[in-house]
Design a protein around this motif. Structure first.
Motif: not given
Length: 81
Positions: A59-61, A53-54, A66-68
């Protein structure tokens, strides 16, 4: 508390007590909803998934950041849109 008032239902399926959770306070994997919801990350199907989970959150953050950045830059180098 009766089952009708429990907070472990999602779309009509009971997932809380049969799934694995990562406790962000203790760093431990838990089977079932043992700790406060503020400290739980999940649910996960396996203990191995919960243990990651961490890393998954990092990775998602990073991907969201990157998307932002890409969305902020879509108008070009001068920022014109």
């Amino acid at each position: 508390m009766s089952d009708a008032h429990r907070d472990d239902k999602y779309d009509g399926e009971d997932f809380g007590d049969e799934k694995y959770w990562f406790n962000s306070k203790t760093g431990q994997v838990e089977h079932g909803m043992l700790s406060s919801s503020l400290d739980r990350i999940g649910p996960f199907d396996t203990a191995e998934e919960a243990a990651r989970a961490p890393q998954v959150l990092k990775e998602r953050s990073r991907l969201w950041a990157d998307e932002d950045t890409a969305e902020d830059d879509w108008g070009g180098a001068d920022g014109a849109r």
